[in-house]
Every structure is written in structure tokens, then in C-alpha cells.
Design a protein around this motif. Structure first.
Motif, PDB file in Angstrom:
ATOM      1  N   HIS A  36      30.632 -61.771 -48.366  1.00 67.41           N
ATOM      2  CA  HIS A  36      31.985 -62.309 -48.189  1.00 67.41           C
ATOM      3  C   HIS A  36      32.869 -61.385 -47.352  1.00 67.41           C
ATOM      4  N   GLN A  37      32.261 -60.352 -46.790  1.00 62.15           N
ATOM      5  CA  GLN A  37      33.007 -59.318 -46.082  1.00 62.15           C
ATOM      6  C   GLN A  37      33.878 -59.883 -44.954  1.00 62.15           C
ATOM      7  N   ASP A  38      33.308 -60.747 -44.128  1.00 62.55           N
ATOM      8  CA  ASP A  38      34.092 -61.291 -43.012  1.00 62.55           C
ATOM      9  C   ASP A  38      35.276 -62.104 -43.509  1.00 62.55           C
ATOM     10  N   ALA A  39      35.057 -62.929 -44.510  1.00 68.18           N
ATOM     11  CA  ALA A  39      36.144 -63.757 -45.043  1.00 68.18           C
ATOM     12  C   ALA A  39      37.241 -62.893 -45.656  1.00 68.18           C
ATOM     13  N   ILE A  40      36.842 -61.857 -46.400  1.00 64.44           N
ATOM     14  CA  ILE A  40      37.826 -60.962 -47.014  1.00 64.44           C
ATOM     15  C   ILE A  40      38.626 -60.237 -45.935  1.00 64.44           C
ATOM     16  N   THR A  41      37.931 -59.710 -44.944  1.00 61.09           N
ATOM     17  CA  THR A  41      38.596 -58.965 -43.868  1.00 61.09           C
ATOM     18  C   THR A  41      39.504 -59.881 -43.053  1.00 61.09           C
ATOM     19  N   ASP A  42      39.024 -61.088 -42.744  1.00 59.90           N
ATOM     20  CA  ASP A  42      39.861 -62.033 -41.989  1.00 59.90           C
ATOM     21  C   ASP A  42      41.121 -62.402 -42.776  1.00 59.90           C
ATOM     22  N   ILE A  57      52.478 -53.544 -36.333  1.00 59.74           N
ATOM     23  CA  ILE A  57      51.659 -52.342 -36.534  1.00 59.74           C
ATOM     24  C   ILE A  57      50.226 -52.578 -36.056  1.00 59.74           C
ATOM     25  N   VAL A  58      49.682 -53.762 -36.318  1.00 59.62           N
ATOM     26  CA  VAL A  58      48.278 -54.032 -35.984  1.00 59.62           C
ATOM     27  C   VAL A  58      48.091 -54.721 -34.639  1.00 59.62           C
ATOM     28  N   ALA A  59      49.177 -55.096 -33.995  1.00 55.10           N
ATOM     29  CA  ALA A  59      49.101 -55.833 -32.729  1.00 55.10           C
ATOM     30  C   ALA A  59      48.220 -55.124 -31.703  1.00 55.10           C
ATOM     31  N   GLY A  60      47.314 -55.896 -31.126  1.00 54.70           N
ATOM     32  CA  GLY A  60      46.448 -55.381 -30.075  1.00 54.70           C
ATOM     33  C   GLY A  60      45.277 -54.545 -30.570  1.00 54.70           C
ATOM     34  N   ARG A  61      45.180 -54.362 -31.891  1.00 54.88           N
ATOM     35  CA  ARG A  61      44.111 -53.516 -32.434  1.00 54.88           C
ATOM     36  C   ARG A  61      43.340 -54.198 -33.555  1.00 54.88           C
ATOM     37  N   VAL A  62      43.547 -55.486 -33.735  1.00 58.70           N
ATOM     38  CA  VAL A  62      42.985 -56.174 -34.893  1.00 58.70           C
ATOM     39  C   VAL A  62      41.463 -56.083 -34.930  1.00 58.70           C
ATOM     40  N   ASP A  63      40.790 -56.285 -33.802  1.00 62.74           N
ATOM     41  CA  ASP A  63      39.321 -56.225 -33.811  1.00 62.74           C
ATOM     42  C   ASP A  63      38.817 -54.836 -34.203  1.00 62.74           C
ATOM     43  N   GLN A  64      39.435 -53.808 -33.660  1.00 65.74           N
ATOM     44  CA  GLN A  64      39.066 -52.429 -34.002  1.00 65.74           C
ATOM     45  C   GLN A  64      39.343 -52.160 -35.488  1.00 65.74           C
ATOM     46  N   LEU A  65      40.482 -52.602 -35.956  1.00 61.66           N
ATOM     47  CA  LEU A  65      40.849 -52.385 -37.352  1.00 61.66           C
ATOM     48  C   LEU A  65      39.950 -53.166 -38.303  1.00 61.66           C
ATOM     49  N   LYS A  66      39.535 -54.364 -37.894  1.00 62.21           N
ATOM     50  CA  LYS A  66      38.611 -55.148 -38.725  1.00 62.21           C
ATOM     51  C   LYS A  66      37.286 -54.406 -38.888  1.00 62.21           C
TER      52      LYS A  66
END
Length: 173
Positions: A36-42, A57-66
Motif C-alpha cells: 500500500h506504499q504508493d497509495a499511502i505516499t500519494d 514547501i513541497v512545490a517542484g519537489r514532490v517526486d523527489q520527496l515521494k
């Protein structure tokens, strides 16, 4: 870093009897949670996107932060909760402090994660849910500890007071 957060981490682990009751359970839950990792992270980042301040704060970095969030989540269930674990989690707290992320976000997002984990693990039984909630509590405590220590260091810098004296004064309530 002072030893206060580490001491509190160790005390909390002892209080919960964490190493005996919960640490052995967590690795057995890893596969279930990781499904369920992807669903939880999303969901985690969707909640952040819904808040004006957090979204900036997370703008432009969401993929890296995920990607970082997924590693963090995997480490929750590795079964090793000693010095190295504490140091990695404390570093996360320091990163949040440096990024000027309000502690409020750590607390509300941890609450959201608690609900997600409980929902996923309820079929595994009460001990599974308790173990997941215990490790999330410990993580939040370490991260919030980094905020406390940063504030104490800043207070020491401003007042010229020794950190131990400040901690003693703060303990009087």
C-alpha cells in the motif's frame, strides 16, 4: 544535538516495552504495508497539496520527496531501532527544522499516517496496529525533538545561557 531527545527516545522505548513487544512484530508487517506504499505516499502528498503553506514547501519537489518518503516508510519496518535508526530520524527532524516546516505539519501528517496504517493493518490484529502506531509515535517524538533542541540552541545563543541550565529551567514548568 543534546542528549535530551535520545534520552527521551530510549525512555519511551522502555516505557512501551517497545523492543520486546513491538520491534519483533514490525518486520513481519513490512510486506503488507509496502503493498500500500504508493497509495499511502500519494495520499500523504495530496493532503500536503491541499494546504496552502505545505503546498509551497513541497512545490517542484514532490517526486523527489515521494521517493524519500518511501525509503522512510520501509525503514519503519526494518526491525532495527537503535542508535543508527535514531540518528537517521533525528536528521529528518533537522531537515524539517532547516526547511522551516512548522512542527504542526509533522503532528497532523503523523496522525494521518496513523489512520492509514491502522486501516491497512487492522486485519493483522491488534498487536500489528499497536506496533505500527508505536513506531510512528517514536518517529514523531524524535522529529519534534529536533525542533525542541533547535529552539533551545537559539535561546542559548540569544540569552548566553548554558543549554543544561536552560533545560533545567524548562523542567520546572
Amino acid at each position: 544535538m543534546t542528549n535530551i531527545t535520545k534520552e527521551n527516545f530510549d525512555k519511551a522505548k522502555n516505557f512501551y516495552n517497545f523492543d520486546t513487544l513491538y520491534a519483533p512484530v514490525l518486520p513481519g508487517l513490512k510486506a503488507t504495508v509496502m503493498k500500500h506504499q504508493d497509495a499511502i505516499t500519494d495520499a500523504f502528498y495530496k493532503e500536503l497539496a491541499n494546504d496552502e503553506i505545505a503546498a509551497k514547501i513541497v512545490a517542484g519537489r514532490v517526486d523527489q520527496l515521494k521517493a524519500t518518503h518511501k525509503v522512510w516508510m520501509e525503514e519503519l519496518f526494518n526491525g532495527e531501532y537503535g542508535e543508527a535508526y535514531f540518528n537517521r530520524r533525528y536528521k529528518i527532524g533537522e531537515t524539517h527544522v532547516k526547511a522551516k516546516i512548522a512542527p504542526y505539519f509533522v503532528e497532523v501528517i503523523t496522525s494521518s499516517l496513523r489512520r492509514s496504517f491502522a486501516q491497512i493493518l487492522v486485519a493483522e490484529g491488534a498487536v500489528a496496529v499497536q506496533a505500527a502506531l508505536a513506531i510512528l509515535d517514536l518517529d514523531a517524538m524524535i522529529i519534534i525533538g529536533a525542533y525542541h533542541e533547535d529552539r533551545m540552541h537559539r535561546m542559548s545563543d540569544v540569552t548566553g545561557m548554558n543549554l543544561n541550565l536552560l533545560e533545567t529551567l524548562m523542567s520546572f514548568g
